[in-house]
Design an enzyme around this catalytic site. Structure first.
Site, mmCIF file in Angstrom:
data_model
loop_
_atom_site.group_PDB
_atom_site.id
_atom_site.type_symbol
_atom_site.label_atom_id
_atom_site.label_comp_id
_atom_site.label_asym_id
_atom_site.label_seq_id
_atom_site.Cartn_x
_atom_site.Cartn_y
_atom_site.Cartn_z
ATOM 1 N N LYS A 1 0.968 -1.172 -0.051
ATOM 2 C CA LYS A 1 -0.064 0.031 0.114
ATOM 3 C C LYS A 1 0.782 1.107 -0.075
ATOM 4 O O LYS A 1 2.225 1.130 0.428
ATOM 5 C CB LYS A 1 -0.781 0.236 1.456
ATOM 6 N N ASP B 1 -6.779 4.731 -4.899
ATOM 7 C CA ASP B 1 -7.487 4.561 -3.846
ATOM 8 C C ASP B 1 -8.159 5.617 -3.404
ATOM 9 O O ASP B 1 -8.450 6.715 -4.373
ATOM 10 C CB ASP B 1 -6.470 4.111 -2.373
#
Length: 450
Positions: free
Chosen positions: A129, A169
């Site tokens: 991430k 995201d």
């Protein structure tokens, strides 16, 4: 106390001692650890190999500064992150988040969750991430371009089609992905598979935009089937109004439910006639406007500014889909939903429900779909985009959507089966954690101590 309990407790104490200031990361770790005790009791070799302590420590964390120039000619500086958590089953895979709240704890919790989510998809992708505390809201296209080019100038040193493949995201959509892809190409040449969520004209996949929203609805459909129910005639509320929320609403309407409320950070709208998806798309995808402007197009709808005691979770509905951000739904919200007769909750955002809220749902017999299972559709189709890039091919929308549906169905069935096997029938939190963990643990065990 069993050996598994002792092992999990000792590792968690060490994690707390080393990461005590990272609240979101510790919350994610605690939720997973509690589920895994019976796994270590059944498979003590994973204790001997210290799989848990190895897994909870990222393989690599990169933090860097991102200098850029705003439209006034002023130099601004933000902080960038990439956490490469686990490559046991494939290259690191996980989104980039641009939001003022981003810090190392947020990125670590997201990356840790991503390990299990990616494992559950059945695709060969590891967990990672990244992101920045940059806020794209209110920025011009040129400011966003300058920032993303600076961000990618550093990030490109650590990523690649077979190493680490970021996606979008919160705060990172098609515009941001396009600018980053262009900068990567400028520095490295054309490598189609280095990012997913790309535009259709340069290697993107049909159905990628819809994937997370559609996927959470497909997962909820399986939960309802297990109760002998379906979407027909059900009312639903969906928090958020970004990509995930928009396409969850669209799919819910297609399958017979009526979504009566959605939200953004300023408050929520209630439309008893059902949220108009085309209006929502215009406001959020084209105009980048606030949700309150919905009532200008639909005067019969109502806008309510958000507060701790009057938020979207007070709206009566059969189904709830938290699709905004982490910890948006607490135990008081969960009790309000239960009082109003909710029968199923499926998480479209990452860790949107607190641990206490999840306990409320389980105690009330509400079907609960945890994020790492229910919102895995986005990364699943990202992996399908990677496959199309590698094969220099493109699948139709219907082909990708069919694959997505089957992946979400398999995730549900595997999580439900694992919960049953480890004496927690119906508990999809436990089932998803165990099913995701076992695949990664087997790979780590096979590859030796690395």
């Amino acid at each position: 106390m069993t050996r598994g309990q002792e092992y999990v407790a000792s590792v968690f104490e060490k994690v707390k001692a080393q990461n005590g200031h990272e609240a979101e990361f510790l919350q994610a770790v605690e939720e997973v650890f509690d589920s895994l005790i019976p796994v270590f009791d059944k498979y003590p070799k994973y204790i001997d190999e210290n799989i848990l302590e190895r897994l909870v420590e990222p393989e690599r964390i990169v933090s860097f500064r991102v200098p850029w120039v705003d439209d006034k000619g002023q130099v601004q500086v933000n902080r960038g992150f990439r956490v490469q958590f686990s490559s046991a089953i494939g290259p690191y895979k996980g989104g980039l988040r641009f939001h003022p709240s981003v810090n190392q704890s947020i990125i670590k919790f997201l990356g840790f969750e991503q390990i299990f989510k990616n494992s559950l998809t059945g695709q060969p992708i590891g967990g990672g991430k990244g992101g920045s505390n940059f806020d794209p809201k209110g920025k011009s296209d040129l400011e966003v371009m300058r920032f993303t080019q600076s961000f990618m100038t550093e990030l490109q040193k650590y990523i690649g089609p077979d190493v680490d493949v970021p996606a979008g995201d919160i705060g990172v959509g098609g515009r941001e992905i396009g600018y980053m892809f262009g900068q990567y190409k400028r520095l490295n040449g054309y490598e189609n598979g280095v990012l997913t969520g790309k535009g259709l004209t340069y290697g993107g996949s049909l159905a990628r935009t819809e994937a997370t929203g559609y996927g959470v609805v497909y997962f909820a459909e399986q939960m309802l089937k297990a109760r002998g129910e379906n979407f027909a005639g059900k009312t639903a509320i969906v928090s958020g109004s970004g990509n995930v929320a928009i396409y969850a609403i669209q799919k819910l309407h297609e399958l017979g439910a009526k979504v009566v409320a959605c939200s953004d950070s300023s408050g929520y709208i209630y439309d008893e006639n059902g949220i108009n998806v085309e209006t929502l798309k215009q406001l959020k995808e084209v105009e980048r406007a606030r949700i309150v402007q919905y009532i200008e197009h639909h005067p019969n709808a109502h806008f309510t500014p958000s507060s701790s005691d009057n938020n979207i979770w007070t709206v009566k509905a059969d189904l709830a889909f938290p699709c905004a951000t982490q910890n948006e739904l607490n135990d008081a919200d969960a009790r309000a939903l239960v009082r109003n007769g909710v029968i199923a909750v499926a998480e479209g955002a990452n860790m949107p429900s607190t641990l206490e809220a999840i306990d409320v749902f389980h105690a009330a017999g509400v079907s609960f779909g945890p994020a790492k299972a229910a919102n895995a559709g986005g990364v699943a189709v990202s992996a399908l985009e990677m496959a199309q890039n590698s094969g220099r091919t493109a699948w139709t929308f219907e082909e990708v959507d069919s694959k997505l549906y089957n992946i979400m169905k398999d995730i549900y069935e595997n999580a439900a089966a694992a919960a049953e096997e480890f004496d927690a029938p119906g508990n999809l939190v436990v089932g998803a954690n165990i099913a995701g963990f076992l695949k990664v643990a087997e790979a780590m065990s096979a590859q030796g101590v690395i």
